[in-house]
Scaffold this active site. Structure first.
Site, PDB file in Angstrom:
ATOM      1  CG  HIS A  62      -1.553   1.303   1.517  1.00  0.00           C
ATOM      2  ND1 HIS A  62      -2.646   1.784   0.824  1.00  0.00           N
ATOM      3  CD2 HIS A  62      -1.230   2.268   2.434  1.00  0.00           C
ATOM      4  CE1 HIS A  62      -2.969   2.983   1.290  1.00  0.00           C
ATOM      5  NE2 HIS A  62      -2.126   3.289   2.264  1.00  0.00           N
ATOM      6  CB  CYS A  77      13.701   4.049  13.722  1.00  0.00           C
ATOM      7  SG  CYS A  77      15.314   3.264  13.605  1.00  0.00           S
TER       8      CYS A  77
END
Length: 144
Positions: A62, A77
């Site tokens: 997606h 991160c």
């Protein structure tokens, strides 16, 4: 088909230059994907999109389809040692698979991992509100 897309590292300064460049638009010319979860509320890079790594990895196709037209995609991160590189690599693998299968047309996209992650970026740019926002400095003095 274009050449295989492999993530490379980007330095904090280069990313900061993109963000500050008035000719570059976030989420059009580049997108920053912050894959942190619990520590995201303690500060972030301006204009980033927070998608926790578990959610990102569960829906990777997606996100590849959604971001395929953005020329530069940067993952990070906290320190870009595990979650950021893992998501960048899985993104590139999925993108390459979709290209090879002919499910998406040939694209020109570069995939990056922010070297040092948010900890390094905020350490350098925490005083610039055009680069870092929502920062809770005390958290980053001893986050783990």
């Amino acid at each position: 088909m274009s050449s295989i897309i492999v993530p490379t590292y980007i330095e904090a300064k280069e990313l900061a230059d993109w963000i500050l460049d008035p000719n570059m638009k976030a989420r059009k010319d580049y997108i920053i994907i912050d894959v942190r979860d619990d520590d995201y509320p303690f500060g972030n890079i301006c204009h980033c999109k927070n998608i926790p790594s578990i959610k990102f990895l569960d829906n990777i196709e997606h996100y590849v389809l959604k971001c395929k037209r953005i020329p530069k995609i940067v993952f990070h991160c906290a320190m870009s040692q595990v979650r950021g590189p893992k998501c960048a690599n899985r993104y590139a693998l999925t993108l390459n698979s979709l290209l090879e299968a002919g499910e998406i047309e040939d694209i020109d996209q570069k995939v990056y991992i922010l070297r040092g992650g948010f900890m390094n970026f905020q350490n350098i740019y925490k005083t610039n509100p055009n680069l870092v926002e929502n920062l809770i400095e005390d958290y980053w003095l001893n986050p783990y």
